[in-house]
Design an enzyme around this catalytic site. Structure first.
Site, short mmCIF file in Angstrom:
data_model
loop_
_atom_site.label_atom_id
_atom_site.label_comp_id
_atom_site.label_asym_id
_atom_site.label_seq_id
_atom_site.Cartn_x
_atom_site.Cartn_y
_atom_site.Cartn_z
N CYS A 163 49.46 47.59 5.88
CA CYS A 163 50.05 48.70 5.14
C CYS A 163 49.17 49.93 5.07
O CYS A 163 49.57 50.95 4.51
CB CYS A 163 50.40 48.23 3.73
SG CYS A 163 51.43 46.75 3.74
N HIS A 301 49.02 53.83 -3.85
CA HIS A 301 49.62 52.85 -2.93
C HIS A 301 50.69 52.06 -3.68
O HIS A 301 51.78 51.84 -3.15
CB HIS A 301 48.52 51.92 -2.40
CG HIS A 301 49.02 50.85 -1.48
ND1 HIS A 301 49.58 51.12 -0.26
CD2 HIS A 301 49.07 49.49 -1.63
CE1 HIS A 301 49.93 49.99 0.33
NE2 HIS A 301 49.64 48.98 -0.49
N GLU A 312 44.62 48.47 -8.21
CA GLU A 312 44.48 49.86 -7.77
C GLU A 312 44.24 50.78 -8.96
O GLU A 312 43.42 51.70 -8.89
CB GLU A 312 45.71 50.32 -6.99
CG GLU A 312 45.56 51.75 -6.51
CD GLU A 312 46.76 52.29 -5.77
OE1 GLU A 312 46.64 53.39 -5.17
OE2 GLU A 312 47.83 51.64 -5.79
N LYS A 330 56.97 54.69 -3.77
CA LYS A 330 57.61 53.47 -3.27
C LYS A 330 58.67 52.99 -4.25
O LYS A 330 59.49 52.14 -3.90
CB LYS A 330 56.56 52.37 -3.03
CG LYS A 330 55.63 52.65 -1.85
CD LYS A 330 54.66 51.50 -1.64
CE LYS A 330 53.69 51.79 -0.51
NZ LYS A 330 52.72 52.85 -0.84
N HIS A 335 58.77 49.73 0.29
CA HIS A 335 57.47 49.68 0.96
C HIS A 335 57.68 49.70 2.47
O HIS A 335 58.20 48.75 3.04
CB HIS A 335 56.73 48.42 0.52
CG HIS A 335 55.30 48.38 0.94
ND1 HIS A 335 54.69 49.40 1.64
CD2 HIS A 335 54.34 47.42 0.76
CE1 HIS A 335 53.43 49.08 1.86
NE2 HIS A 335 53.19 47.89 1.34
N PHE A 394 47.01 44.07 3.79
CA PHE A 394 46.54 42.70 4.01
C PHE A 394 45.44 42.71 5.08
O PHE A 394 45.52 43.44 6.07
CB PHE A 394 47.69 41.82 4.49
CG PHE A 394 48.59 41.32 3.38
CD1 PHE A 394 48.40 41.66 2.06
CD2 PHE A 394 49.65 40.47 3.68
CE1 PHE A 394 49.23 41.20 1.05
CE2 PHE A 394 50.50 40.00 2.69
CZ PHE A 394 50.28 40.36 1.38
#
Length: 407
Positions: A163, A301, A312, A330, A335, A394
């Site tokens: 991502c 994010h 975050e 988002k 996403h 990830f």
């Protein structure tokens, strides 16, 4: 040869997302607080725990030549649509092809082709497999198609960092110009993987929202009742130029890409480590020559997962502070994985250009453990002289970008 002080500006914007078929309509929808998330109506979704997604507002086949589109995976299609818009928005710069580079990131590449052609192989045998399979499934396909379209001979690169891919692509574009290897870089991200297998995998990992009865309210970053992200698809692309090159052709600049920071956690394949996020933000600020107090806005994010959003939030508070306005778009798009960082970059730089921050949708009750000033309810207007956007993926990939006003 470029120097570090030679500014890099954004002269072109392009996008195709669940909110609109171009950058302008996508930005307008963000400011209006509209959602691009809906139910998956196909029969294959009925057995899945998660049956919602952010699908494209405009099909790429409505824009691309039909024959060309048939030879491209959907991920390649959206990349080309967004790149064409960005290139046109930049005024189609006349640049030496060897000084023009392309960097398009993706998380899964041509996974729809991979899965579909495997079904063909199993059901009908080798002879029924498309001869276009390999160029359609390869992850570098989006960058390759864009480079062919624009005649870019300065390199066609493909960061694959989950991502963080789209943001890392833009960071790489900044480096290419600062290092003197290009004058113009077309950079961004593309993703299209709405399919039973990814949805099943994310559902099994308890990462995807199962708020199937309220699709438009399912993605709710920083909200106390968030239960996971919503899968989305699309692409976002920017045209980056050396400021002196853009000035020489009297090009309009939307904003300045002032800095970037890229780190890796070296910690866990899926669980993030806050230290890596903090380092990415601090590196981006150092690259931009700014202090934390200079940052007025953070595009988070924030995917709407319980653990990820909180991690975050704490990282932003540590690296920058609690003073900036924060938003998470988002909540409206879902996403977009490999394209998410590029779309976040668009939202951040447009906040700088237009002096307005979109509200985070579906934020009914801010998680009491989130120590940030998250914009909710309505857009917040006022000058933004520095905006930072985060992308985490990830594998422990972290990328932060900083935008400031155009020179």
């Amino acid at each position: 040869m470029s120097t570090h002080t030679d500014a890099v500006v954004v002269t072109g914007l392009g996008a195709t997302t669940p909110l609109g078929g171009d950058a302008v309509s996508t930005w307008r929808a963000m400011l209006d607080g509209r959602s691009g998330i809906g139910r998956i109506e196909e029969e294959w979704a009925e057995a899945l725990p998660a049956r919602i997604a952010g699908r494209l507002a405009v099909e790429p086949t409505e824009v691309l030549d039909r024959v060309q589109a048939r030879r491209m995976d959907r991920c390649e299609q959206v990349a080309l649509v967004a790149a064409r818009e960005a290139w046109g928005d930049a005024g189609r710069p006349e640049v030496d092809p060897e000084r023009l580079a392309v960097v398009i990131g993706t998380g899964t590449g041509g996974v729809l082709t991979t899965l579909a052609q495997d079904d063909v192989l199993e059901a009908s045998g080798v002879r029924r497999v498309s001869p276009h399979t390999v160029p359609m499934l390869m992850a570098n396909g989006p960058a390759a198609w864009v480079s062919i379209e624009l005649g870019a001979k300065g390199g066609a690169h493909t960061p694959v960092s989950a991502c963080a891919s789209g943001a890392e692509a833009i960071a790489m574009g900044l480096d290419l110009i600062r290092l003197g290897r290009a004058d113009v870089v077309v950079a961004g991200g593309a993703e299209a993987c709405i399919h039973p297998l990814p949805l099943a995998g994310f559902s099994q990992a308890k990462a995807h929202s199962t708020r199937n009865d309220e699709p438009q309210r399912a993605s709710r970053p920083f909200d106390a009742d968030r239960d996971g992200f919503v899968i989305g698809e699309g692409a976002a692309v920017v045209v980056l130029e050396r400021a002196s090159f853009a000035a020489a052709r009297a090009a309009r600049a939307h904003a300045t890409l002032a800095g970037a920071g890229v780190t890796s956690d070296a910690h866990h394949i899926t669980a993030a480590h806050p230290e890596g996020q903090v380092r990415a933000m601090r590196l981006a600020l150092a690259s931009a020559g700014l202090s934390p107090l200079d940052v007025q806005h953070v595009h988070a994010h924030a995917t709407s997962t319980p653990m990820g959003d909180l991690a975050e939030a704490r990282s932003v508070a540590e690296a920058i502070g609690t003073h900036p306005s924060v938003t998470a778009t988002k909540s409206m798009t879902g996403h977009l994985f490999g394209a998410a960082g590029a779309l976040g970059a668009l939202a951040a730089l447009l906040a700088v250009r237009d002096g307005v921050v979109p509200a985070t949708a579906n934020l009914d009750r801010l998680d009491p453990e989130v120590p940030l000033d998250v914009v909710a309810g309505a857009p917040r207007r006022g000058a933004v002289t520095a905006a930072l956007t985060n992308s985490f993926g990830f594998g422990g990939h972290n990328a932060s970008l900083v935008f400031t006003p155009a020179p």
